[in-house]
Design an enzyme around this catalytic site. Structure first.
Site, PDB file in Angstrom:
ATOM      1  N   SER A   1      16.850  74.489 -31.106  1.00 26.66           N
ATOM      2  CA  SER A   1      17.663  73.938 -32.198  1.00 26.66           C
ATOM      3  C   SER A   1      16.949  72.879 -33.030  1.00 26.66           C
ATOM      4  O   SER A   1      17.540  72.357 -33.988  1.00 26.66           O
ATOM      5  CB  SER A   1      18.959  73.353 -31.636  1.00 26.66           C
ATOM      6  OG  SER A   1      19.763  74.382 -31.087  1.00 26.66           O
TER       7      SER A   1
ATOM      8  N   HIS B   1      33.360  74.460 -30.537  1.00 30.91           N
ATOM      9  CA  HIS B   1      33.422  73.222 -31.306  1.00 30.91           C
ATOM     10  C   HIS B   1      34.612  73.183 -32.263  1.00 30.91           C
ATOM     11  O   HIS B   1      34.847  72.167 -32.923  1.00 30.91           O
ATOM     12  CB  HIS B   1      32.143  73.055 -32.149  1.00 30.91           C
ATOM     13  CG  HIS B   1      30.918  72.801 -31.337  1.00 30.91           C
ATOM     14  ND1 HIS B   1      30.079  73.814 -30.909  1.00 30.91           N
ATOM     15  CD2 HIS B   1      30.374  71.646 -30.868  1.00 30.91           C
ATOM     16  CE1 HIS B   1      29.069  73.289 -30.219  1.00 30.91           C
ATOM     17  NE2 HIS B   1      29.224  71.997 -30.181  1.00 30.91           N
TER      18      HIS B   1
ATOM     19  N   CYS C   1      25.975  73.085 -33.267  1.00 31.83           N
ATOM     20  CA  CYS C   1      26.855  74.241 -33.066  1.00 31.83           C
ATOM     21  C   CYS C   1      26.117  75.544 -33.374  1.00 31.83           C
ATOM     22  O   CYS C   1      25.746  75.814 -34.522  1.00 31.83           O
ATOM     23  CB  CYS C   1      28.093  74.124 -33.950  1.00 31.83           C
ATOM     24  SG  CYS C   1      29.176  75.570 -33.842  1.00 31.83           S
TER      25      CYS C   1
END
Length: 484
Positions: A184, A228, A241
Site C-alpha cells: 500500500s 471501512h 482501504c
C-alpha cells in the site's frame, strides 16, 4: 622495521617491502555502501590498464570502492636504484613519486546509519533516507550485514562459502538490489492518478470488507475484515482501504496506473552512484504478453493497484518516490558522493550535481494527497498514528504490507501457523516536516508483518535522531553567535 633494516645483511635474498592495505574501521555498519577491495582476479587483470596497477594488488569489488575505483586508485611511483651483490641499495638514480588517490567525502551520516541499524535489529530488511532538496543519501542500511575487512587480503574459500550459504544472505545489499512488492505504499501515487483522471476526491465507495468484479463471484479482500464503510479518497489513503482502491483500479486500468508509477520512478533505475543498480518492474499487458505469452486479466488491475502481483520495486526506488512526493512532484537523483579532495592540491571539489531543476512529474497539485498522508500519521484513524503520536514535527507517511504467499479464497491468513519466511513483508514511507521536507525515508522489514507495527517505528527513530541533531547544530551556532 628498523631492527630488520639493521640486520638485513644477515638475511640474503630477503627484503622488506611496504604494501597498501585497506582498513574499514566502521566494519559492517556501512559495508554494503562502501563495499570492499579484494585481490585482482584474472578476469579483472585482463580488463585493467596494468601500468596503472603496478605495485597494486587489490581493486574495488562492490559499492563505492568499485564505483569510484578510478578516483581512489591514484598513480604508482617508481625508483631506479643501484644495488650491490647482496641486494642492498647503494644509491637512487631516479625517482617518480607516487600520487595518492583522492579522498572521497560521502553524504552518509554515520550516526543515522547506526540508529537505523539498531532499529532494524536482527531482522532482515533495509532503510534508505534521502534529502529531498538535493538527493543526498543520508542513510542506507541493509540487514544483516558483513565485515568487509574479511575480503581485503583475500577471503578463504571456506569462510566465503559459509557467508554465501547463510539463509539471511548478508552479502546482498537489500537497499539497492532487494526487489519487493511495495504494497500500500504506492497508494498516494495511485491517489494522484485518480485525481488526474478527473474522479472527484469526494466520491465515496462503500467497503464491506471485500470487493467483487462485475460478473464475478471471486472476492478480493480488504485488510480490514469488517470493512471501512463509506470512504472517499482522503479516508482511503488515511485508513488504507483496499476496496476503495480496487474500485478505482478497475476504472483506471493498468495502463494509467503503470504510467503514473513509472513517472514517480518505480521500475526504473534511480541513477544513484553505485554499480549495477537493478530496475525493478512495473508490469503492463505488453510486458506480460512478451515475457509469459499470457493475456492480462481484470483481476490483475486490482492486485496491482494495492502494490501486489508482478509489481516489484527496490527500497532505493521507494525512497526516491517518497522524495518526489515531498517535493510536490519534482524528482531528485539520489547520490552518495558529496565531494572529493585532490591529493596534491588539497582542493575540495563538489560532486557533479545538475543545476537545472527537474521537471515535475505531475501537473496538478499534490496537496490533497499529502494531506491524506499526513492524516495517516496524525489522525485518530490513521494506520500509522502510533508512530506519529507526540511528534514535535508533522510527518506525511504511508504504511504497506506485502504478501509473500497467496491465500486461497476459502483460507484465512494465520501468521501463527505459517513459517516466518512466509510472513508478510512490512513497509513504510514518510517525509518530514510536511511543509518544508528535509528527509524522505523508506523502510522494508522482510517478513515483519504489519508496516504500521514493524516498519513505521524504525522510520520514526531515524527521523527523530535526524531532527535532534539539527537542533543540536542550531544550538551550537546560536551559542557561538552569542559568545563571539
Amino acid at each position: 622495521t628498523a631492527t630488520f633494516a639493521v640486520n638485513e645483511y644477515r638475511l640474503p635474498g630477503v627484503t622488506l617491502e611496504a604494501v597498501l592495505h585497506r582498513d574499514y574501521p566502521q566494519g559492517s555498519l556501512v559495508s554494503h555502501v562502501l563495499g570492499y577491495v579484494g585481490r585482482i582476479s584474472e578476469s579483472e587483470e585482463a580488463m585493467i590498464d596494468s601500468s596503472a596497477y603496478q605495485g597494486v594488488r587489490s581493486i574495488g569489488k562492490i559499492g563505492i570502492e568499485k564505483q569510484y575505483e578510478d578516483l581512489l586508485l591514484g598513480r604508482p611511483g617508481f625508483a631506479q636504484v643501484e644495488i650491490d651483490a647482496h641486494g642492498r641499495t647503494l644509491r637512487t638514480i631516479s625517482r617518480n613519486s607516487a600520487i595518492p588517490g583522492n579522498t572521497l567525502n560521502l553524504t552518509l551520516d554515520a550516526d543515522l546509519q547506526r540508529i537505523a541499524r539498531e532499529a532494524l535489529g536482527n531482522r532482515r530488511g533495509a532503510v534508505v533516507a534521502i534529502a529531498p532538496s538535493n538527493g543526498e543519501v543520508l542513510t542506507m542500511v541493509s540487514s544483516p550485514s558483513f565485515d568487509p575487512n574479511l575480503f581485503v587480503d583475500g577471503i578463504d574459500q571456506q569462510t566465503y562459502d559459509a557467508l554465501r550459504g547463510l539463509e539471511d544472505r548478508p552479502l546482498v545489499n537489500r537497499a539497492l538490489y532487494g526487489r519487493y512488492a511495495p504494497g500500500s505504499t504506492i497508494k498516494p501515487v495511485i491517489a494522484q492518478a485518480i485525481l488526474d483522471a478527473g474522479i472527484s476526491p469526494q466520491e465515496s465507495v462503500y467497503c464491506p470488507g471485500w470487493y467483487t468484479l462485475p460478473d464475478s463471484t471471486r472476492r478480493y479482500r480488504c485488510w480490514k475484515k469488517t470493512g471501512h464503510g463509506p470512504v472517499n479518497l482522503h479516508g482511503a489513503v488515511e485508513q488504507s482501504c483496499d476496496v476503495y482502491f480496487y474500485e478505482m483500479g478497475r476504472r483506471l486500468g493498468i495502463e494509467a496506473m503503470a504510467e503514473v508509477l513509472t513517472r514517480f520512478g518505480l521500475g526504473t533505475v534511480t541513477g544513484v552512484d553505485l554499480p549495477d543498480e537493478p530496475d525493478g518492474l512495473v508490469p503492463t499487458p505488453q510486458w506480460k504478453r512478451a515475457t509469459r505469452n499470457e493475456s492480462w486479466y481484470p483481476g490483475e488491475d486490482l492486485i496491482t493497484v494495492i502494490g501486489q502481483g508482478f509489481l516489484m520495486v527496490t527500497p532505493m526506488q521507494l525512497a526516491r518516490m517518497t522524495a518526489t512526493l515531498a517535493n510536490r512532484g519534482i524528482p531528485v537523483q539520489p547520490r552518495i558522493l558529496l565531494s572529493k579532495e585532490e591529493s596534491l592540491s588539497g582542493e575540495t571539489l563538489s560532486s557533479n550535481v545538475s543545476s537545472q531543476p527537474a521537471k515535475p512529474v505531475v501537473e496538478a497539485s499534490l496537496d490533497r494527497v499529502i494531506q491524506s498522508m499526513t492524516a495517516v500519521m496524525h489522525s485518530p484513524r490513521g494506520t500509522a498514528r502510533a508512530s506519529g503520536r507526540r511528534s514535535p514535527y508533522q510527518i506525511a507517511g504511508k504504511t504497506g504490507t506485502a504478501q509473500v504467499i497467496g491465500i486461497a479464497q476459502d483460507e484465512e491468513y494465520d501468521e501463527s501457523v505459517i513459517p516466518e519466511k512466509f510472513h508478510d513483508h512490512a513497509l513504510f514511507i514518510a517525509f518530514a516536516p510536511v511543509d518544508k521536507p528535509q528527509i524522505a525515508i523508506a523502510v522494508v522489514v522482510e517478513n515483519g508483518g504489519s508496516g504500521a507495527k514493524a516498519a513505521a517505528p524504525i522510520a520514526r527513530k531515524v527521523m527523530d535522531r535526524f531532527f535532534q541533531k539539527k537542533l543540536q547544530r542550531t544550538a551550537v551556532v546560536r551559542k557561538r553567535h552569542v559568545f563571539g
